[in-house]
Design an enzyme around this catalytic site. Structure first.
Site, PDB file in Angstrom:
ATOM      1  N   ILE A 235       0.859  -1.187   0.000  1.00 26.28           N
ATOM      2  CA  ILE A 235       0.000   0.000   0.000  1.00 26.28           C
ATOM      3  C   ILE A 235       0.896   1.239   0.000  1.00 26.28           C
ATOM      4  O   ILE A 235       1.841   1.343   0.779  1.00 26.28           O
ATOM      5  CB  ILE A 235      -0.915   0.035   1.235  1.00 26.28           C
ATOM      6  CG1 ILE A 235      -1.660  -1.309   1.388  1.00 26.28           C
ATOM      7  CG2 ILE A 235      -1.898   1.192   1.132  1.00 26.28           C
ATOM      8  CD1 ILE A 235      -2.548  -1.666   0.220  1.00 26.28           C
ATOM      9  N   SER A 274       2.633  -2.641   4.260  1.00 27.95           N
ATOM     10  CA  SER A 274       2.652  -1.184   4.196  1.00 27.95           C
ATOM     11  C   SER A 274       3.923  -0.712   3.513  1.00 27.95           C
ATOM     12  O   SER A 274       4.938  -1.410   3.510  1.00 27.95           O
ATOM     13  CB  SER A 274       2.608  -0.588   5.608  1.00 27.95           C
ATOM     14  OG  SER A 274       3.869  -0.758   6.255  1.00 27.95           O
ATOM     15  N   ASP A 275       3.881   0.472   2.913  1.00 28.44           N
ATOM     16  CA  ASP A 275       5.134   1.115   2.521  1.00 28.44           C
ATOM     17  C   ASP A 275       5.857   1.487   3.816  1.00 28.44           C
ATOM     18  O   ASP A 275       5.287   1.422   4.912  1.00 28.44           O
ATOM     19  CB  ASP A 275       4.852   2.343   1.654  1.00 28.44           C
ATOM     20  CG  ASP A 275       6.022   2.690   0.738  1.00 28.44           C
ATOM     21  OD1 ASP A 275       7.137   2.169   0.966  1.00 28.44           O
ATOM     22  OD2 ASP A 275       5.835   3.474  -0.211  1.00 28.44           O
ATOM     23  N   ALA A 276       7.125   1.872   3.718  1.00 28.36           N
ATOM     24  CA  ALA A 276       7.944   2.115   4.904  1.00 28.36           C
ATOM     25  C   ALA A 276       7.285   3.120   5.843  1.00 28.36           C
ATOM     26  O   ALA A 276       6.942   4.232   5.447  1.00 28.36           O
ATOM     27  CB  ALA A 276       9.323   2.611   4.476  1.00 28.36           C
ATOM     28  N   LEU A 277       7.132   2.726   7.103  1.00 25.23           N
ATOM     29  CA  LEU A 277       6.433   3.568   8.065  1.00 25.23           C
ATOM     30  C   LEU A 277       7.310   4.683   8.628  1.00 25.23           C
ATOM     31  O   LEU A 277       6.861   5.465   9.463  1.00 25.23           O
ATOM     32  CB  LEU A 277       5.875   2.707   9.206  1.00 25.23           C
ATOM     33  CG  LEU A 277       4.755   1.740   8.814  1.00 25.23           C
ATOM     34  CD1 LEU A 277       4.287   0.945  10.024  1.00 25.23           C
ATOM     35  CD2 LEU A 277       3.581   2.486   8.187  1.00 25.23           C
TER      36      LEU A 277
END
Length: 531
Positions: A235, A274-277
């Site tokens: 995402i 997730s993309d990098a948080l």
């Protein structure tokens, strides 16, 4: 496992190949104490931050590949539950690790005819073999983004292009190749990061399309991936107001996008990451540690990539999450670990890096991708150049002793010049070049990203814009094709060829096509707005 241990499996924090012993031991403690699911590898702390900070010097280390292999063994020994090892290697390990094989960028592959899609499969498979040789199980690639905005600062050359069907076909071929090598793949950045002009490392891009527009364009590659049972979908940190009651909520934190659109409407039941948080578009939203991790999980992500607050995030999820949801995410992660061969007593044999196969694949890709953009001469390019008595070969930003000019030595005679970045003798060299009638110019574009005109100096841009009006110019651009857009009057050049990469194989094939008068089979994967 306890429920708390299962929650630990959702966390895939970043680790750095070139890190201090103190930090490595801290990661080992994290593995032992919190039963994390895996690790996301980067070259170094500086390289992971340069996307949005840009002021940390990257210290290169020729031993990075061996360090990666040793660290993976060391971290696995610290783990009670086998770790899923992740890296972002869109164009090979070289994206993160020096002295390892590099393959063409996605935009280069996008120039290859669809009839030759097997080459994208070969690239995916060989990248998979390279990752496997190091002990990596999971590649955060390829992009399924359709690059329709020429000013996109972060996607651009990483996308297969602007044709939704070609992007879908090539993304699937890449994935099939990796699957054949035993590596998990990932389509990103859902629901589509191509038609944006903000870097999500810095801010929050906004996608203004309505749902029907998304379904007919941006979502097409993802839909085809779902139909072909893609391993995972990432995402993106981008807002889609039409799906969030007009709110600019990042997709990574949106139940409407993840559960409503991806899970329910599109029927995807695979792993969602997730993309990098740590990226600023979301990391600055929640000052209290662990809340961002909870919000990302609550929105529907199974894997929390680059999670920076592991202990706090576990506790927040433990306090708030429904047990059935925890079990569902755990089962998806476990299924991927089984698929990667981690949940077995049999030791997985690791291949060696195969540089020869890499070179062969790159050569094939060069043959099919190099694109003739314009040719304003009736004869062959060789005859056109040799019809002049005063020929100069000019290499911009590389030494003239390069594979391209070497390949032209027997075919085209002429004096060679090279101009470096910030060349102290620039004016003197340009005055000398001005004495020639015909110029064979090789522009090695300094940067792949469009920031600051791809770092092509203003003096060079001005010189190129003038020289194409007064001389016979055969221009070869080795780099991002969008760089042609920053060169005024480029349509006045006699010949323009896009070679996409400065890899040796691409330079050699570019010279070969001139020397042997070979056909150019590549087509531009994006629309260029030439001045």
């Amino acid at each position: 496992m306890t429920t708390e241990q299962k929650i630990g499996q959702f966390f895939f924090p970043a680790v750095f190949i070139n890190d201090s012993e103190e930090n490595i031991q801290a990661t080992e403690r994290l593995i032992r104490e919190y039963n994390i699911g895996g690790l996301t590898f980067f070259h170094s702390r500086a390289s992971a931050a340069t996307n949005y900070e840009g002021n940390k010097k990257i210290e290169f280390n020729n031993e990075s590949y061996e360090r990666l292999k040793a660290l993976i063994i060391r971290y696995q020994k610290a783990a009670q539950t086998p770790l899923l090892m992740i890296i972002d290697a869109e164009w090979g390990l070289a994206m993160r690790i020096e002295k390892t094989p590099q393959y063409p960028y996605a935009i280069t592959l996008g120039a290859i005819p669809v009839t030759e899609k097997h080459l994208i499969y070969e690239v995916g498979k060989q990248i998979g073999n390279d990752l496997k040789s190091a002990g990596i199980h999971y590649n955060l690639a390829p992009l399924a983004d359709i690059n329709t905005d020429p000013n996109n600062p972060v996607i651009g050359y990483r996308s297969f292009g602007e044709d939704k069907n070609k992007v879908a076909t090539f993304a699937l071929e890449y994935l099939k190749g990796m699957t054949a090598a035993g590596i998990l793949g990932c389509l990103k950045h859902f629901p589509g990061h191509g038609n944006t002009n903000v870097d999500s490392h810095l801010g929050l891009p906004v996608l203004n399309e309505k749902l029907d527009e998304l379904l007919s364009n941006e979502l097409v590659p993802f839909i085809e991936g779902i139909e072909n049972k893609v391993d995972s979908i990432m995402i993106g940190h981008l807002a889609v107001p039409a799906l969030n009651d007009g709110e600019n909520t990042s997709a990574t934190l949106s139940k409407a996008v993840i559960e409503g659109l991806l899970r329910e409407r599109l029927g995807y039941d695979g792993l969602i990451i997730s993309d990098a948080l740590n990226m600023h578009s979301v990391s600055k939203l929640y000052p209290q540690k662990g809340i961002l991790e909870w919000e990302a999980f609550n929105a529907g992500n199974d894997v929390l990539c680059f999670a920076e607050n592991v202990p706090e995030g576990i506790q927040e999820i433990l306090k708030r999450a429904d047990v059935s949801r925890i079990e569902a995410s755990f089962e998806r992660i476990w299924k991927c670990k089984v698929q990667a061969g981690l949940i077995t007593e049999n030791e997985i044999s690791l291949p060696n890096l195969d540089w020869k196969t890499t070179a062969t694949i790159n050569q094939k890709c060069a043959e099919k991708s190099i694109t003739l953009v314009q040719k304003n001469c009736a004869t062959s390019i060789t005859d056109f150049i040799n019809s002049s008595q005063k020929i100069a070969k000019v290499s911009l930003y590389k030494d003239s002793n390069n594979p391209f000019f070497k390949g032209l030595e027997k075919t085209i005679q002429g004096d060679c010049f090279s101009i470096a970045l910030n060349d102290e003798n620039l004016d003197e060299k340009l005055q000398e070049i001005d004495k020639y009638d015909t110029l064979v110019i090789a522009l090695f574009v300094p940067k792949a990203k469009p920031i600051a005109n791809f770092e092509i100096e203003e003096a060079i841009i001005n010189w190129l814009s003038e020289v194409v009006l007064t001389k016979k110019v055969v221009l070869h651009l080795f780099g991002n094709p969008y760089a042609l857009q920053v060169l005024p009057n480029s349509t006045a050049a006699s010949v323009v060829v896009i070679a996409y990469q400065d890899l040796p194989e691409f330079q050699e094939i570019a010279a070969q096509k001139i020397a042997l008068n070979q056909e150019y089979e590549g087509t531009l994967p994006v629309t260029l707005l030439l001045k």
